[in-house]
Design a protein around this motif. Sequence first.
Motif, PDB file in Angstrom:
ATOM      1  N   ALA A  82       1.137   4.156  -2.796  1.00  0.00           N
ATOM      2  CA  ALA A  82       1.090   5.579  -2.446  1.00  0.00           C
ATOM      3  C   ALA A  82       2.244   6.328  -3.105  1.00  0.00           C
ATOM      4  O   ALA A  82       2.054   7.405  -3.687  1.00  0.00           O
ATOM      5  N   TRP A 137      -4.894  11.837  -5.793  1.00  0.00           N
ATOM      6  CA  TRP A 137      -4.119  10.829  -5.070  1.00  0.00           C
ATOM      7  C   TRP A 137      -4.948  10.262  -3.916  1.00  0.00           C
ATOM      8  O   TRP A 137      -5.037   9.040  -3.742  1.00  0.00           O
ATOM      9  N   ALA A 138      -5.601  11.137  -3.130  1.00  0.00           N
ATOM     10  CA  ALA A 138      -6.375  10.685  -1.969  1.00  0.00           C
ATOM     11  C   ALA A 138      -7.531   9.788  -2.409  1.00  0.00           C
ATOM     12  O   ALA A 138      -7.799   8.743  -1.790  1.00  0.00           O
ATOM     13  N   VAL A 139      -8.212  10.180  -3.504  1.00  0.00           N
ATOM     14  CA  VAL A 139      -9.334   9.370  -3.985  1.00  0.00           C
ATOM     15  C   VAL A 139      -8.848   7.990  -4.417  1.00  0.00           C
ATOM     16  O   VAL A 139      -9.426   6.960  -4.044  1.00  0.00           O
ATOM     17  N   TYR A 192       0.848  -1.195   0.000  1.00  0.00           N
ATOM     18  CA  TYR A 192       0.000   0.000   0.000  1.00  0.00           C
ATOM     19  C   TYR A 192       0.889   1.252   0.000  1.00  0.00           C
ATOM     20  O   TYR A 192       0.599   2.232  -0.705  1.00  0.00           O
ATOM     21  N   PHE A 214       1.757   9.063  -6.169  1.00  0.00           N
ATOM     22  CA  PHE A 214       2.141  10.467  -6.002  1.00  0.00           C
ATOM     23  C   PHE A 214       3.168  10.861  -7.056  1.00  0.00           C
ATOM     24  O   PHE A 214       3.058  11.905  -7.706  1.00  0.00           O
ATOM     25  N   TRP A 252      -2.662  20.820  -5.653  1.00  0.00           N
ATOM     26  CA  TRP A 252      -3.796  20.369  -4.830  1.00  0.00           C
ATOM     27  C   TRP A 252      -4.690  19.422  -5.601  1.00  0.00           C
ATOM     28  O   TRP A 252      -5.291  18.514  -5.010  1.00  0.00           O
ATOM     29  N   MET A 259      -6.119   6.435  -3.519  1.00  0.00           N
ATOM     30  CA  MET A 259      -5.644   5.680  -2.353  1.00  0.00           C
ATOM     31  C   MET A 259      -6.814   5.063  -1.603  1.00  0.00           C
ATOM     32  O   MET A 259      -6.749   3.927  -1.134  1.00  0.00           O
ATOM     33  N   ALA A 260      -7.914   5.818  -1.482  1.00  0.00           N
ATOM     34  CA  ALA A 260      -9.108   5.273  -0.821  1.00  0.00           C
ATOM     35  C   ALA A 260      -9.627   4.082  -1.621  1.00  0.00           C
ATOM     36  O   ALA A 260      -9.979   3.036  -1.053  1.00  0.00           O
ATOM     37  N   VAL A 276      -2.954  16.133  -5.155  1.00  0.00           N
ATOM     38  CA  VAL A 276      -3.199  15.587  -3.821  1.00  0.00           C
ATOM     39  C   VAL A 276      -4.622  15.022  -3.725  1.00  0.00           C
ATOM     40  O   VAL A 276      -4.844  13.941  -3.170  1.00  0.00           O
ATOM     41  N   GLY A 277      -5.573  15.737  -4.323  1.00  0.00           N
ATOM     42  CA  GLY A 277      -6.965  15.276  -4.288  1.00  0.00           C
ATOM     43  C   GLY A 277      -7.155  13.961  -5.028  1.00  0.00           C
ATOM     44  O   GLY A 277      -7.733  13.008  -4.491  1.00  0.00           O
TER      45      GLY A 277
END
Lengths: 126, 153
Positions: free
Chosen positions: A68, A104-106, A64, A72, A98, A108-109, A101-102
């Motif tokens: 990540a 990436w976060a989606v 994981y 990124f 940003w 990763m979830a 980052v957004g």
Amino acid sequence: MPAGTLYRGREGMWSWVAHRVTGVLVFFFLFVHVLDTALVRVSPEAYDDTIAVYKTPIVAFMEYGLVAAVLFHALNGLRVVAVDFWNKGARYQRQMLWTVVGVWAVLMAGAAYPVLGHAFRELFGS
Amino acid sequence: MAIETTQVTDTTYSPDNPAPVIEPPRARTGRTPRATRTNFELYGWLFMRLSGIVLVVLVLGHLLIQLVLDGGVSKVSFAFVAGRWASPFWQAWDLIMLWLAMLHGGNGLRTIINDYAERDTTRFWLKMLLYTATVFTVLLGTLVIFTFDPNIR
Ligand code: HEM
Ligand code: HEM
């Protein structure tokens, strides 16, 4: 102290640091990964026994982390390309960070269950 | 870009006491070695960007196949690899990914060594180590793809 024009110490510097660190991490992983894949030339057992390590819960968390890092580096790499080749790239570099980052976060979830699901099933039964 | 300049207190330059000349950072001077008078760094810079764009597809696709689809990492085995490398498409995918990722990562690490290793000998030996490891990995990975034998046992 100039306001708002200095790159050092702001988002731009930290994204550069993160890009560098993730690039190095992925390179080291790739070195080991080509070695483990080369075991297919030794014997099916040697390969399967080694790949079993990839399936343990602890290593699942490292995978994981690898996802990540790769995600990124890939997304921010596209931002770097945009900054260099798109004529408005430098002006929008912060908004693009940003966005990176957004997204990436989606992602990763979304990757959490596929990558970590088997580790949780093994750790907590069922 | 705001650039802060150092205040030089009360040094009056005059024709007899001229201010020191500051060369533009990338000026080619008589002391620039012959060996650096090429566009190598420019091509390296371009290569990082072009290979990066291709790697987005190759590496993220690879991670999707290996870690997400079809039960994730649990399905990976010798038989699984044999099934994939039976297809020239995936052989070519892996071969291109291997070469691009290793050269991209290797060139990236060369930059990082140049940035941080300040002593000439340290820098030289770190780069030799890097080049050896990179060439070895690329050749080994290529050999494995081309000589893979599903009936090894
Ligand atoms: C933990 C995540 C990963 C798993 C489980 C995994 C799994 C595999 C497997 C099973 C193979 C054998 C051939 C195939 O099925 O295509 C392979 C080959 C390969 N993988 Fe991965 N992979 C992972 C991450 C990565 C990453 C992040 C990269 C790139 C940076 C990468 C680059 C490669 C390359 C270049 C090959 C070919 C190796 C050779 O020529 O011997 N893999 N991988
Ligand atoms: C997935 C797609 C990828 C993209 C879009 C990408 C993009 C980039 C770009 C544009 C740069 C240049 C940065 C700059 O000049 O400031 C870079 C640097 C780098 N990349 Fe990648 N890359 C990718 C994959 C990889 C992989 C798989 C590795 C490891 C094998 C890697 C390792 C590195 C390293 C070590 C650097 C040098 C970092 C630095 O100088 O600070 N990259 N990447």
